[in-house]
Design an enzyme around this catalytic site. Structure first.
Site, PDB file in Angstrom:
ATOM      1  N   HIS A 157      36.342  -9.073  52.034  1.00  0.00           N
ATOM      2  CA  HIS A 157      36.130  -7.922  52.926  1.00  0.00           C
ATOM      3  C   HIS A 157      34.907  -8.083  53.821  1.00  0.00           C
ATOM      4  CE1 HIS A 157      39.111  -5.008  51.187  1.00  0.00           C
ATOM      5  NE2 HIS A 157      39.091  -5.942  50.251  1.00  0.00           N
ATOM      6  N   ASP A 365      29.138  -6.964  60.057  1.00  0.00           N
ATOM      7  CA  ASP A 365      30.091  -6.200  59.254  1.00  0.00           C
ATOM      8  C   ASP A 365      31.406  -6.969  59.200  1.00  0.00           C
ATOM      9  OD1 ASP A 365      30.881  -4.006  57.755  1.00  0.00           O
ATOM     10  OD2 ASP A 365      30.064  -2.578  59.199  1.00  0.00           O
TER      11      ASP A 365
END
Ligand code: ADQ
Length: 473
Positions: A157, A365
């Site tokens: 992720h 991110d």
């Protein structure tokens, strides 16, 4: 029928939709709620001794949650130590914040091996196993060592940085080698996938067979890009809730400004919060005195606050928000509303909708689901503007946002001004394109495309009814 077994460090309660904070939980809950299967991981409890660890099972509709506690030592070494003081910072390009210790490395290996020990007896031969995120990189190899021959996929992720960064972490090579025991490794973006292939060829001495496959010491691994997404329709419904809109109107009656920018992040150093506050201050500086151009609402949920780096950033933000409000605030106006707690998703959704700007400016991110939630929550007839960091995985796809360098506070302040002044027609057009993109890559597509790729890894034919089958898992 093939059963889906999901393994992640934390298992979240798939009950009411407002309960989860954190991208992985939100993403998996949205994807698993209707399909069901077995979800295994840590339940968040701690026990003193390993002998006290016992599995518990609960059923939630079609989903069985199988969980176990960690020991206090595991929490220190595996969770705080290796996962969050080594892997999290280095994968977010923050070698300066990484702290390596032998105990943490051992704790990480120990908990992964224990997860494999606990899970193996509950597996069926036909299960499709999907392991999630950086806490569990070696789990596939640990399961193979216990004779598990099922198809096993892994999804990362968070970002996968270039080899130069990762090789600074002791033993990273050993860890990366264990990824070769999966059938499929999924990444958020094409650049993460390319960095991984480079790591295999330049550091491990393997071969890049194709952009989506590598080979090393007789092992062949498929990789893929699967951008994580949200359940768009459920978010639209939450944002359109008329009760929420009433609440917002009530706040507005008391405020001096009707224009809001909103940020929603876990309070993490990767999210670029101090830089965001500085950019907001720069925006206010650029307006004549007594002008009140907009209010920034920043919701920052507490996270990992047992670690010093997180305590430091909390203090920094408290000081910065105090300075901004001290300098610009007025009897009828608090320019920066900083909320340091978790907030129900319904509340977040209506505030996204009421805000002219969604300010999503992480320094790094993996994807960033807040960017997608903000877009989904907008009124299509009068939408707000998404300002998005070029270093969020979401920027690879959401090109109609105002893309900014989050380190450049002048650029971010300028983008905010542009968003304030942007004509409605341009906002509508940008929003229309962004909606199209978040629908293309929603939570369901993320799951279906990953599982389809995993199933096809060992020569399963791509049957036309496969998608239907996967939805029925
Ligand atoms: P996160 O780093 O947690 O996820 P993100 O993708 O932005 O980041 O997801 C955050 C989620 O938590 C959003 O759904 C948001 O609404 C919710 N949230 C944040 N603050 C909250 C608060 N104060 N109260 C309530 N809810 C809050 C990791 C990776 C990301 C990746 C996801 C999914 O770091 O890069 O996008 O996994 O793959």
């Amino acid at each position: 029928m093939t059963r889906l077994v999901v393994v992640s460090n934390r298992v979240s309660d798939p009950g009411p939709k407002g309960s989860a904070a954190g991208g992985l939980a939100v993403c998996l809950l949205d994807a698993m709620r209707d399909r069901g299967g077995l979800w295994f991981g840590w339940n968040g409890d701690l026990v003193a001794e390993e002998s006290e660890i016992a599995i518990s099972c609960t059923k939630h509709g079609r989903c069985t949650l199988m969980t176990a506690p960690l020991t206090e030592r595991d929490y220190r070494e595996f969770y705080l130590g290796f996962s969050n003081e080594v892997l999290w910072p280095i994968h977010h390009y923050r070698l300066d914040l990484a702290r390596f210790t032998l105990e943490a490395g051992e704790g990480y290996r120990r908990v992964n091996a224990r997860f494999a020990d606990l899970l193996t007896p509950h597996l069926r031969r036909s299960d499709l196993i999907w392991v999630h995120d950086y806490h569990l990189i070696p789990l596939g190899a640990d399961l193979r060592a216990r004779g598990v021959g099922n198809q096993i996929g892994f999804f990362l992720h968070i970002p996968f940085p270039p080899p130069d960064i990762l090789t600074a972490a002791p033993e990273y090579e050993r860890l990366a080698l264990t990824l070769l025991d999966y059938d499929l490794v999924g990444f958020q973006t094409a650049s993460d996938q390319a960095n991984f292939s480079r790591f295999v060829s330049e550091v491990l001495g393997g071969e890049i067979v194709a952009p989506d496959s590598v080979r090393l010491e007789g092992k062949f691994l498929k990789t893929g890009v699967f951008p994580a997404g949200i359940d768009v329709d459920s978010f639209v419904a939450m944002a359109e809730d008329p009760e929420g809109a009433n609440k917002i109107r009530q706040y507005e009656r008391h405020g001096a400004t009707r224009l809001y920018a909103i940020g929603v992040d876990r309070l993490d150093y990767s999210k670029g919060l101090p830089e965001k506050f500085l950019a907001f201050r720069r925006l206010l500086d650029s307006y004549p005195e007594n002008d009140k151009p907009m209010t920034l609402i920043q919701v920052a949920s507490p996270t990992r606050d047992d670690l010093q780096a997180y305590v430091d950033i909390r203090h920094e933000l408290e000081a910065l928000s105090g300075k901004v409000n001290g300098k610009f605030g007025d009897f009828d106006w608090t320019p920066l509303r900083y909320i340091h707690r978790s907030v129900p998703r319904e509340t977040i959704a209506v505030h996204y909708r009421a805000s002219r700007i969604g300010l999503v400016t992480p320094l790094r991110d993996g994807m960033n689901l807040v960017a997608k939630e903000y877009v989904a929550a907008q009124d299509e007839a009068d939408p707000g503007v998404l300002i998005l960091s070029r270093f969020a995985g979401a920027a690879e796809d959401l090109q109609e946002a105002l893309i900014v360098n989050p380190y450049d506070i002048d650029e971010v302040a300028h983008a905010m001004r542009r968003a304030i002044e942007m004509r409605k027609e341009e906002r509508i057009e940008r929003h229309r394109m962004l909606m199209k993109r978040i629908r293309q890559h929603d939570a369901c597509n993320w799951m279906v495309s990953f599982l389809r790729a995993l199933r096809s890894c060992r020569g399963m034919e791509d049957r036309p009814d496969q998608e239907k089958q996967l939805r029925e898992i």
